[in-house]
Design a protein around this motif. Structure first.
Motif, PDB file in Angstrom:
ATOM      1  N   ASP A  64     -56.178  11.205  79.540  1.00 19.92           N
ATOM      2  CA  ASP A  64     -56.046  10.000  78.722  1.00 19.92           C
ATOM      3  C   ASP A  64     -55.792  10.397  77.266  1.00 19.92           C
ATOM      4  N   PRO A  65     -54.609  10.077  76.736  1.00 22.55           N
ATOM      5  CA  PRO A  65     -54.303  10.477  75.354  1.00 22.55           C
ATOM      6  C   PRO A  65     -55.301   9.892  74.348  1.00 22.55           C
ATOM      7  N   LEU A  66     -55.853   8.719  74.641  1.00 24.91           N
ATOM      8  CA  LEU A  66     -56.815   8.108  73.726  1.00 24.91           C
ATOM      9  C   LEU A  66     -58.071   8.973  73.600  1.00 24.91           C
ATOM     10  N   TYR A  67     -58.481   9.530  74.761  1.00 21.40           N
ATOM     11  CA  TYR A  67     -59.679  10.373  74.726  1.00 21.40           C
ATOM     12  C   TYR A  67     -59.394  11.667  73.983  1.00 21.40           C
ATOM     13  N   LEU A  68     -58.251  12.251  74.247  1.00 24.57           N
ATOM     14  CA  LEU A  68     -57.911  13.498  73.555  1.00 24.57           C
ATOM     15  C   LEU A  68     -57.783  13.248  72.050  1.00 24.57           C
ATOM     16  N   ASP A  69     -57.245  12.095  71.683  1.00 25.36           N
ATOM     17  CA  ASP A  69     -57.170  11.728  70.263  1.00 25.36           C
ATOM     18  C   ASP A  69     -58.574  11.651  69.668  1.00 25.36           C
ATOM     19  N   SER A  70     -59.475  11.031  70.438  1.00 18.31           N
ATOM     20  CA  SER A  70     -60.846  10.882  69.962  1.00 18.31           C
ATOM     21  C   SER A  70     -61.491  12.259  69.774  1.00 18.31           C
ATOM     22  N   PHE A  71     -61.168  13.181  70.659  1.00 22.93           N
ATOM     23  CA  PHE A  71     -61.669  14.553  70.537  1.00 22.93           C
ATOM     24  C   PHE A  71     -61.199  15.173  69.224  1.00 22.93           C
ATOM     25  N   TYR A  72     -59.893  15.017  68.986  1.00 22.51           N
ATOM     26  CA  TYR A  72     -59.307  15.561  67.765  1.00 22.51           C
ATOM     27  C   TYR A  72     -59.937  14.893  66.532  1.00 22.51           C
ATOM     28  N   THR A  73     -60.092  13.560  66.588  1.00 25.18           N
ATOM     29  CA  THR A  73     -60.709  12.817  65.489  1.00 25.18           C
ATOM     30  C   THR A  73     -62.109  13.351  65.206  1.00 25.18           C
ATOM     31  N   THR A  74     -62.866  13.597  66.280  1.00 22.36           N
ATOM     32  CA  THR A  74     -64.237  14.071  66.124  1.00 22.36           C
ATOM     33  C   THR A  74     -64.273  15.443  65.460  1.00 22.36           C
ATOM     34  N   VAL A  75     -63.392  16.324  65.907  1.00 22.84           N
ATOM     35  CA  VAL A  75     -63.368  17.668  65.334  1.00 22.84           C
ATOM     36  C   VAL A  75     -63.003  17.594  63.849  1.00 22.84           C
ATOM     37  N   LEU A  76     -61.972  16.838  63.537  1.00 27.63           N
ATOM     38  CA  LEU A  76     -61.551  16.675  62.147  1.00 27.63           C
ATOM     39  C   LEU A  76     -62.694  16.110  61.302  1.00 27.63           C
ATOM     40  N   PHE A  77     -63.317  15.055  61.824  1.00 28.28           N
ATOM     41  CA  PHE A  77     -64.400  14.395  61.106  1.00 28.28           C
ATOM     42  C   PHE A  77     -65.595  15.338  60.900  1.00 28.28           C
ATOM     43  N   SER A  78     -66.002  16.029  61.963  1.00 30.24           N
ATOM     44  CA  SER A  78     -67.193  16.890  61.860  1.00 30.24           C
ATOM     45  C   SER A  78     -66.945  18.081  60.951  1.00 30.24           C
ATOM     46  N   VAL A  79     -65.792  18.724  61.121  1.00 29.38           N
ATOM     47  CA  VAL A  79     -65.507  19.898  60.298  1.00 29.38           C
ATOM     48  C   VAL A  79     -65.415  19.498  58.824  1.00 29.38           C
ATOM     49  N   SER A  80     -64.726  18.395  58.532  1.00 26.22           N
ATOM     50  CA  SER A  80     -64.584  17.977  57.138  1.00 26.22           C
ATOM     51  C   SER A  80     -65.930  17.574  56.540  1.00 26.22           C
ATOM     52  N   THR A  81     -66.691  16.790  57.298  1.00 28.24           N
ATOM     53  CA  THR A  81     -67.991  16.347  56.795  1.00 28.24           C
ATOM     54  C   THR A  81     -68.891  17.552  56.523  1.00 28.24           C
ATOM     55  N   THR A  82     -68.938  18.477  57.484  1.00 26.89           N
ATOM     56  CA  THR A  82     -69.789  19.649  57.340  1.00 26.89           C
ATOM     57  C   THR A  82     -69.361  20.483  56.135  1.00 26.89           C
ATOM     58  N   PHE A  83     -68.055  20.710  56.032  1.00 21.90           N
ATOM     59  CA  PHE A  83     -67.564  21.538  54.939  1.00 21.90           C
ATOM     60  C   PHE A  83     -67.842  20.879  53.585  1.00 21.90           C
ATOM     61  N   LEU A  84     -67.531  19.598  53.458  1.00 26.28           N
ATOM     62  CA  LEU A  84     -67.726  18.900  52.191  1.00 26.28           C
ATOM     63  C   LEU A  84     -69.201  18.874  51.804  1.00 26.28           C
ATOM     64  N   SER A  85     -70.026  18.504  52.770  1.00 32.89           N
ATOM     65  CA  SER A  85     -71.448  18.361  52.477  1.00 32.89           C
ATOM     66  C   SER A  85     -72.089  19.714  52.137  1.00 32.89           C
ATOM     67  N   LEU A  86     -71.742  20.746  52.916  1.00 31.99           N
ATOM     68  CA  LEU A  86     -72.348  22.060  52.682  1.00 31.99           C
ATOM     69  C   LEU A  86     -71.885  22.658  51.356  1.00 31.99           C
ATOM     70  N   SER A  87     -70.593  22.563  51.056  1.00 31.68           N
ATOM     71  CA  SER A  87     -70.134  23.198  49.827  1.00 31.68           C
ATOM     72  C   SER A  87     -70.705  22.490  48.601  1.00 31.68           C
ATOM     73  N   LEU A  88     -70.748  21.152  48.645  1.00 34.04           N
ATOM     74  CA  LEU A  88     -71.323  20.441  47.513  1.00 34.04           C
ATOM     75  C   LEU A  88     -72.806  20.754  47.346  1.00 34.04           C
ATOM     76  N   SER A  89     -73.534  20.739  48.453  1.00 37.54           N
ATOM     77  CA  SER A  89     -74.980  20.938  48.311  1.00 37.54           C
ATOM     78  C   SER A  89     -75.298  22.382  47.917  1.00 37.54           C
ATOM     79  N   LEU A  90     -74.453  23.325  48.331  1.00 38.53           N
ATOM     80  CA  LEU A  90     -74.680  24.707  47.893  1.00 38.53           C
ATOM     81  C   LEU A  90     -74.477  24.813  46.381  1.00 38.53           C
TER      82      LEU A  90
END
Lengths: 293, 279
Positions: A64-90
């Protein structure tokens, strides 16, 4: 390592732990096994009939392309959130470690976002980016950049990432500051005498020494972005526009509760469970190995 | 060390100001917006300050959403019950893990670490069915029972490492004096562990407060049991949002939690880091 003293008693520890084991069984193992079982079933929306279909639900998901899209969205969202939050808080933590005046006020204010519920944090950022009257949307507009996260998927994504990262900064800050303060000052002094500037000292001494903390926080933040950001997504975008911010955990909710596709939703739960368990094993191994220096 | 040039110092404070703005801007804007009359919020150009600002929204919110006080009460009530319930499970279990050797110790601890990572969101549908069969849907329990179940393991990990730092000699001498294990737990261990308990309590409270939104919109449909994060969406209409009142209500809702926080943050900062990184 410190000496760890223990008592010996045949039945008391079991008695003390039993309530929690029972709770874990009822609210975790049982629902998890139900999800696993359900993920092999094809059921109609009213629960009247069901058929055992083996891995059909999973095959359907991954085609299902919708599910694979959601997977990609999740990875993008998690990696960006983690990177932004960690670098700022450091950066915050490094500054707090050096700041001379107003240290208490600074630390105290940095903890405020921790006390805000995710859904409310989402509302706050949504307000500031509100097209037409939000302070940040207006600022961007005056710079010639049209902001409308209700229509544009990319901007909606940026908005939820900022809100999610902002909410998590406090937690990361606490851990980074503790990590920094445990670094022996003599080490930094020695390297300063050898002529290393602040930037070089940071990358050659401080950063390697706090790597266990960083690693711990990466796992915690990824898990946070995967699961605990439900409130932010629901409050700000509800997965939209056009599913551009529909992360996996939101899709489980949307397909299961709103769409009533129980088999598909359970298969998604199972995949999420596998992700969490592997992250846990990964972290458990790493902590055992690295933190005892 | 500790000696910086004027330029470096200026840069440091400048950078700090920029970052602090990022942290504080949402709070500041929330407060300013709550003071602005609604029509002002759609007036352009943007005005940070104007003379028609007032605290009117703080009086209006209770009429616009008549259940608001109830929602705030529900929020605090749910988080408190979750915390109390959690502590009653965490204390004995953490004590057992800190002080006893028994079969299955590391297996169950590993299991708890996995649950600690989980959020109820992953298991929404099976949890829904479970709560339905227990007859708990649309009650307060629908929100605090699963909430507590998922927060206890984190608490056990935190408190266990705190208890391990308390010298065992005190308990041994009480034991030699003829005290029972349960008596020792109540009269010796718990009083010594108060700072650790505060950490677990605050962390659980914040966790419970953060997750109640999810459980509220999925396991509860009764308005009278809704917590604030779900209730404030009544300020969001189909056509327009009553922004100034929404912001005022958010502030009123955040304040109780922020107060608890300000009083206990010192314990929290120390305890959290020590627990999670195994000292």
């Amino acid at each position: 390592m410190e000496k760890r003293s223990t008592f010996n008693n045949l039945w008391l520890p079991y008695l003390l732990v039993a309530p929690q084991i029972i709770i874990t069984f009822i609210f975790f193992l049982w629902p998890a096994s139900q999800a696993l079982y359900q993920s092999f079933l094809l059921e109609d929306a009213f629960g009247l009939s069901s058929e055992f279909v083996w891995f059909e639900n999973f095959e359907e998901l991954f085609s299902d392309p919708l599910y694979l899209d959601s997977f990609y969205t999740t990875v993008l969202f998690s990696v960006s959130t983690t990177f932004l939050s960690l670098s700022l808080s450091l950066m915050f933590a490094v500054m707090a470690d050096r700041v001379i005046r107003g240290e208490m006020a600074y630390k105290s204010i940095l903890l405020w976002p921790y006390a805000v519920a995710p859904a409310v944090a989402g509302v706050l950022w949504m307000f500031m980016f509100n097209t037409g009257n939000g302070i940040l949307a207006l600022t961007l507009q005056s710079l010639g950049y049209e902001w409308n996260h209700v229509l544009r998927g990319g901007q909606a994504m940026v908005l939820v990432i900022i809100a999610a990262a902002w909410k998590q900064i406090s937690y990361n800050f606490i851990f980074f500051l503790a990590g920094l303060q445990s670094i022996p000052k003599s080490m930094l002094e020695a390297s300063a005498i050898d002529g290393a500037g602040p930037v070089k000292r940071f990358w050659t001494i401080v950063f390697p020494l706090i790597s266990p903390t960083t690693f711990f926080l990466i796992v915690v933040n990824v898990v946070y972005a995967f699961f605990d950001t439900f409130g932010i997504i629901h409050a700000v975008t509800q997965g939209g526009p056009y599913k551009s911010t529909e992360i996996l955990v939101y899709k489980v909710y949307n397909d299961g509760f709103v769409g009533l596709d129980l088999g598909g939703s359970s298969a998604q739960s199972v995949i999420l469970m596998i992700i969490v368990v592997s992250l846990t094993v990964f972290q458990f191994r790493y902590i055992e190995r690295r933190v005892q220096y | 060390m500790g000696k910086y040039t004027l330029l470096q110092k200026t840069g440091l404070y400048l950078a700090m100001t920029v970052f602090m703005t990022f942290i504080l801007l949402p709070f500041l804007e929330m407060f300013m917006a709550s003071l602005r009359p609604l029509e002002h919020l759609f007036r352009s150009p943007y005005q940070f300050w104007s003379n028609d600002m007032s605290f009117q929204a703080y009086f209006d919110i209770w009429n616009t959403v008549p259940m608001l006080a109830r929602y705030i009460f529900n929020s605090v009530f749910l988080a408190s019950v979750t915390t109390a319930l959690c502590l009653s499970f965490v204390i004995p279990a953490a004590y057992a893990y800190a002080r006893f050797h028994f079969k299955g110790k590391s297996v169950t601890l590993g299991l708890f670490l996995a649950v600690n990572m989980f959020a109820g969101a992953v298991l929404l549908i099976p949890l829904y069915k479970l709560l339905r069969s227990m007859g708990l849907l649309n009650t307060y329990a629908a929100m605090f029972v699963p909430g507590a179940a998922f927060l206890v393991p984190t608490g056990i990990w935190l408190l266990k490492s705190y208890l391990e730092k308390i010298p065992i000699e005190l308990e041994e001498s009480a034991w030699i004096d003829g005290a029972s294990r349960i008596y020792i737990l109540r009269k010796v261990v718990i009083p010594l562990a108060v700072p650790g308990l505060i950490v677990v309590g605050v962390a659980t409270f914040i966790g419970a407060y953060a997750q109640q939104f999810l459980f509220a919109i999925t396991f509860n449909q009764k308005r009278e049991f809704m917590p604030l994060p779900a209730g404030i969406f009544e300020f969001v209409g189909y056509q327009s949002v009553i922004w100034n009142q929404l912001m005022a209500a958010s502030i009123v809702g955040i304040i109780p939690v922020l107060l608890i926080f300000l009083f206990l943050q010192r314990y929290l900062v120390e305890g959290l880091t020590k627990g999670a990184l195994k000292g």
